[in-house]
Design a protein around this motif. Structure first.
Motif, PDB file in Angstrom:
ATOM      1  N   GLN A 145       1.156  -1.126  -0.140  1.00 33.75           N
ATOM      2  CA  GLN A 145      -0.142   0.306   0.076  1.00 33.75           C
ATOM      3  C   GLN A 145       1.230   1.097   0.046  1.00 33.75           C
ATOM      4  O   GLN A 145       1.751   1.258   0.458  1.00 33.75           O
TER       5      GLN A 145
ATOM      6  N   VAL B 226      -0.831  -1.839  -4.855  1.00 30.92           N
ATOM      7  CA  VAL B 226       0.604  -1.997  -6.277  1.00 30.92           C
ATOM      8  C   VAL B 226       1.118  -3.025  -6.153  1.00 30.92           C
ATOM      9  O   VAL B 226       1.529  -2.896  -4.663  1.00 30.92           O
ATOM     10  N   ARG B 227       1.725  -3.179  -7.306  1.00 26.82           N
ATOM     11  CA  ARG B 227       3.544  -4.451  -6.939  1.00 26.82           C
ATOM     12  C   ARG B 227       4.178  -3.831  -7.712  1.00 26.82           C
ATOM     13  O   ARG B 227       4.154  -3.518  -8.887  1.00 26.82           O
TER      14      ARG B 227
ATOM     15  N   TYR C 204      -5.906   2.634 -10.375  1.00 27.90           N
ATOM     16  CA  TYR C 204      -4.966   3.240 -10.669  1.00 27.90           C
ATOM     17  C   TYR C 204      -5.235   3.067  -9.236  1.00 27.90           C
ATOM     18  O   TYR C 204      -6.179   3.841  -8.390  1.00 27.90           O
ATOM     19  N   THR C 205      -3.565   3.441  -8.433  1.00 28.13           N
ATOM     20  CA  THR C 205      -3.409   4.517  -7.372  1.00 28.13           C
ATOM     21  C   THR C 205      -2.229   5.261  -7.327  1.00 28.13           C
ATOM     22  O   THR C 205      -1.590   5.195  -7.862  1.00 28.13           O
TER      23      THR C 205
ATOM     24  N   GLY D 297       4.463   1.554 -14.183  1.00 28.78           N
ATOM     25  CA  GLY D 297       2.956   2.887 -14.169  1.00 28.78           C
ATOM     26  C   GLY D 297       3.251   4.128 -15.025  1.00 28.78           C
ATOM     27  O   GLY D 297       4.268   4.059 -15.678  1.00 28.78           O
TER      28      GLY D 297
ATOM     29  N   SER E 142       7.826  -0.281 -13.248  1.00 31.15           N
ATOM     30  CA  SER E 142       7.218  -1.043 -12.986  1.00 31.15           C
ATOM     31  C   SER E 142       5.540  -1.403 -12.510  1.00 31.15           C
ATOM     32  O   SER E 142       4.509  -1.114 -12.841  1.00 31.15           O
TER      33      SER E 142
ATOM     34  N   VAL F  74      -3.749  -0.877 -10.075  1.00 29.40           N
ATOM     35  CA  VAL F  74      -3.938  -1.554  -9.183  1.00 29.40           C
ATOM     36  C   VAL F  74      -4.266  -3.049  -9.457  1.00 29.40           C
ATOM     37  O   VAL F  74      -3.927  -3.926 -10.172  1.00 29.40           O
ATOM     38  N   HIS F  75      -2.948  -3.465  -8.306  1.00 29.04           N
ATOM     39  CA  HIS F  75      -3.019  -4.844  -7.887  1.00 29.04           C
ATOM     40  C   HIS F  75      -3.427  -5.331  -7.451  1.00 29.04           C
ATOM     41  O   HIS F  75      -4.200  -5.540  -6.089  1.00 29.04           O
TER      42      HIS F  75
ATOM     43  N   TYR G  87       1.021   7.837 -11.507  1.00 26.86           N
ATOM     44  CA  TYR G  87      -0.318   6.340 -11.331  1.00 26.86           C
ATOM     45  C   TYR G  87      -0.021   5.183 -11.753  1.00 26.86           C
ATOM     46  O   TYR G  87       0.828   4.772 -12.622  1.00 26.86           O
ATOM     47  N   LEU G  88      -0.167   3.939  -9.900  1.00 28.05           N
ATOM     48  CA  LEU G  88       0.394   2.632 -10.300  1.00 28.05           C
ATOM     49  C   LEU G  88      -0.136   2.085 -10.319  1.00 28.05           C
ATOM     50  O   LEU G  88      -1.659   1.951 -10.126  1.00 28.05           O
TER      51      LEU G  88
END
Length: 811
Positions: A502, A535-536, A597-598, A647, A645, A667-668, A664-665
């Protein structure tokens, strides 16, 4: 009695009736006569009468009632009258008070937005509602405001709001629909209607063709020539089926064959000249004008005024010159595309271009005017936009009177921009490959230096004369290793250790360090959204991203506060946001794919970035800082980590106001194995290794091989060494009873992945520990085998021993 009553009421004074006045006058006269007889003096009698008259006049003035002053009265507002007035408008009108309540609205407002809709809270998209709220604040402040475009599923509007009323306590809203133009439908209707018939009278056949080659509309001249029947229906037919060509590429109507007149096709893409440039021709509706090269069938009036009147109505940039290259006419779309402000074209087309392109354009016009009918393009630079070349299409025509060359102008600035971006991307790829190669070779050198330092420190204890020197060498080697990691991050070849996490946890881990970095004069504000998705990513690399961005923000704020006359304080904001697929769709970004996205946002109120520099900030070695204060690798490293990554990162800035970086990553969604791994107790994750083992060490660098061999031997392992992949295979063939193969990836003759495939054919269960300065993911794409492990260079003696121990423990 009616007459008497009228006499009594007459006169403004309202005093005694007339008879009272007569009696009073008689009494005064009698008294004057008596006084005259008694005194014998007529002047005394006259004085008596005058005195009585003056006293009477004074009494009358005193008793006259004052007239009431009239004052205007304002009628109370009658909103039914206002409703009737605004119903006469063709626009949607509403009136709201200062409390935001709807006072009245016309029927169009109800039809468009519903009976309960009150501006600015209307059923529009989020951006439109925000624009209306901003317009509300501006109208209360400035008196008037506008907002556009306001988009919903029912249409698009433009709003004007004005403050009104005696106390300016009301807002009058006017919503005007914005009509959208369907250019294709308009052209189809014109060619099938009066414009098409007018072209037919001039002997010009015209057809509108879809991107798939289907006829959408045609004028009577085309239908007659193509089918022999002027009333035939050709809509929906294949356009090319009506045409044929010979070995000299001359085009005929298929029905007429070579006996008919050859025709010249003038192709005009139906695209908005003020819209997006360089629309793909393969996906664009086209207007074809077919002109007989030897005159048309039937009587033709080749008068240029008629042609000018016809082509001037088309929304395409068209112009025509005579055989000497002089402009005969140019429609408004052509002049607008050429950046010519006047409605009258200049004498020659070359007058529209820069000095260097005048000769080439004049030669091209003369060549097309005097040669055989043909078409082509020439790239020119307009005087209005000398930095952006455009493509000018020319077609030689015959049978149009003085007209000899038809010109069509289209903007190629988008194509030029794309070419520049491709060239820049190619250059960046080459620099990235170079940086990755240098970092890989440098990592081998650093591995040897750090390894020998570790071995020497085993023989020296703190307090020895050489201990501090060895520690300094190792510390500087680690600094050099950090620089190579930056180069690898920029080239996206860095080794990542992604975890399911997180973002608030990562921010919490690094917040204390960030507060110490920015100092006491700058405030750090941290806010988080709720229900953030997992996120990963590599938490260590994300911390590096935050450090780089916050340090840049600190420097920008300090530079702004150090300027003469600077006021205010510095603020750095760290925010995490939940971004849904609907939010991404409303952003209408061409880069960010639709999904959940997160977002991690870093914002500061420093001096900002100039508009001309913001497109270059992620390039390596580009810096806005003073000479000696920045390497230019910070943001390029951030960009590499984010892209590696999976993003996306965007930068926004306004000079002297703010700079914002948004990451913006995706969401995993963790699977069961990841959840189980995260919940595994710590004592199960690490167990003591209870024995040695036989290790095959394959490394082409002598110094790295020597350090790794000594380190593993000191740990009790039996180590066999090989200088390349072929020697490693020979060692397996001689004595294949090894517990582990430790190998470099890039080696001469036979590299590590090729050797691994050969060994797995002989020993399917043999574990591998690869050592490399390149990214682990890149290696896994090259060789995807089970029971493969990875150790990033440069490494210390302790790190290689722990890596070997973990692999053997897992086995």
């Amino acid at each position: 009695m009616a007459s008497r009553g009228g006499d009594t009421a007459a006169g403004p004074s309202g005093l005694a009736p007339m008879r009272d006045w007569l009696l009073l006058g008689g009494a005064v006269s009698a008294s004057a006569v008596v006084l005259w007889n008694a005194s014998g003096q007529p002047l005394v009698a006259a004085g008596f009468v005058g005195g009585v008259a003056a006293i009477g006049a004074a009494i009358r003035l005193f008793l006259r009632p004052a007239q009431a002053e009239s004052s205007p009265e304002f009628a109370l507002p009658d909103w039914s009258v206002t409703n009737a007035a605004i119903e006469q408008s063709n626009d949607g009108i509403a009136i709201t008070d200062r409390a935001g309540r709807l006072v009245c609205a016309n029927a169009l407002m109800s039809n468009w937005f519903g009976l309960s809709a009150v501006p600015p809270r209307l059923p529009l998209d989020r951006e439109a509602v925000d624009a209306l709220e901003a317009a509300t604040r501006a109208a209360w402040r400035d008196g008037t405001a506008t907002a556009e475009p306001l988009v919903s599923s029912n249409g698009t509007w433009r709003a004007e709001v004005r403050r009104a009323g005696r106390g300016e306590d009301f807002l009058i809203w006017r919503f005007m629909p914005v009509a959208t133009q369907d250019l294709v439908a308009e052209i189809v209707g014109q060619i099938g209607g009066k414009l098409g018939r007018a072209l037919a009278r001039e002997g010009i056949q015209a057809a509108v063709v879809s991107p798939e080659g289907i006829v959408l509309s045609a004028n009577p001249a085309f239908v007659q020539r193509a089918t022999g029947n002027g009333s035939a229906d050709v809509v929906g037919a294949d356009f090319v089926s009506f045409l044929a060509s010979d070995e000299t590429e001359r085009v005929y109507y298929a029905r007429e064959g070579r006996k008919g007149a050859s025709i010249r096709l003038v192709h005009l893409p139906v695209a908005d000249p003020d819209g997006v440039a360089n629309v793909d021709p393969a996906r664009t509706t086209s207007l074809f004008l077919l002109i007989d090269e030897q005159g048309s069938v039937g009587e033709v009036r080749a008068g240029l005024p008629q042609i000018e009147a016809l082509l001037a109505r088309l929304p395409l940039g068209l112009a025509m010159t005579d055989r000497d290259g002089r402009f005969l006419f140019a429609n408004a779309a052509f002049l607008r595309a050429a950046g010519h402000d006047d409605t009258i074209p200049p004498p020659y087309p070359s007058d529209l271009v820069i000095k260097e392109d005048k000769g080439a354009l004049s030669d091209a016009v003369r060549r097309y005017a005097q040669g055989i009918p043909m078409a082509g393009d020439v790239a020119v630079r307009l005087r209005a936009t000398p930095e952006e070349p455009v493509s000018l299409s020319l077609a030689g025509v015959r049978g149009l009177g003085e007209g000899a060359v038809l010109l069509s102008l289209k903007d190629s600035s988008e194509e030029t921009r794309l070419k520049r971006e491709i060239a820049q991307a190619t250059k960046m790829q080459a620099v990235g490959q170079l940086a990755g190669g240098v970092a890989h070779d440098f990592n081998n050198v650093l591995t040897a230096i750090i390894g020998y330092c570790d071995l020497m420190l085993m023989r020296h204890t703190p307090g020895d004369s050489d201990y501090d020197d060895i520690q300094q060498v190792k510390a500087n080697s680690n600094r050099a290793a950090s620089l190579t990691r930056q180069l690898l991050a920029f080239s996206r070849q860095q080794t990542l250790r992604p975890q399911v996490l997180q973002l608030p946890d990562v921010v919490a881990e690094v917040s204390a360090l960030l507060k110490r970095l920015i100092g006491e004069k700058i405030t750090l504000e941290v806010t988080h959204d709720r229900d953030l998705g997992f996120v990963r990513a590599d938490p260590t690399q994300l911390e590096q991203v935050l450090l780089n961005l916050v340090v840049n923000a600190r420097d920008a704020i300090n530079d702004k506060l150090a300027a003469p006359g600077a006021k205010g304080s510095g603020v750095v904001k760290l925010m995490t946001r939940r971004v849904t697929a609907a939010d991404v769709r409303s952003m209408k970004s061409e880069i960010l794919p639709i999904g959940d996205y997160t977002a991690l946002i870093v914002e500061d109120n420093g001096h900002g970035i100039k508009p001309g520099q913001i497109g270059k900030i992620f390039e390596p070695f580009f810096t806005t800082k003073e000479k000696g204060k920045g390497t230019g690798l910070g943001l390029s490293t951030v960009y590499g980590i984010v892209k590696q990554s999976g993003g996306f990162i965007f930068a926004e800035s306004e000079v002297d106001r703010f700079t914002r970086f948004s990451i913006y990553l995706p969401v995993h969604v963790p699977d069961a194995a990841e959840i189980a791994h995260a919940r595994r107790p710590a004592h199960e994750a690490k167990r003591e290794w209870a024995g040695g083992g036989r290790v095959l060490l394959v490394e082409d660098e002598d110094t790295v091989r020597a350090v790794a061999e000594r380190a593993l031997t000191r740990q009790g392992y039996e180590v066999t060494t090989a200088a390349d992949g072929e020697e490693g295979l020979e060692a397996i063939g001689r004595d294949g009873d090894f517990d582990l193969v430790v190998s470099d990836v890039v080696m001469p003759t036979m590299d590590g992945p090729a050797m691994a495939r050969e060994i797995r054919a002989l020993r399917p269960s043999m574990p591998f520990l690869f050592m490399s300065g390149y990214a682990e993911e890149q290696l896994r794409r090259e060789i995807d085998i089970p029971n493969m492990h990875f150790l990033a260079k440069p490494f210390s003696v302790q790190q290689i021993c722990e890596a070997v121990e973990q692999v053997l423990r897992a086995r």
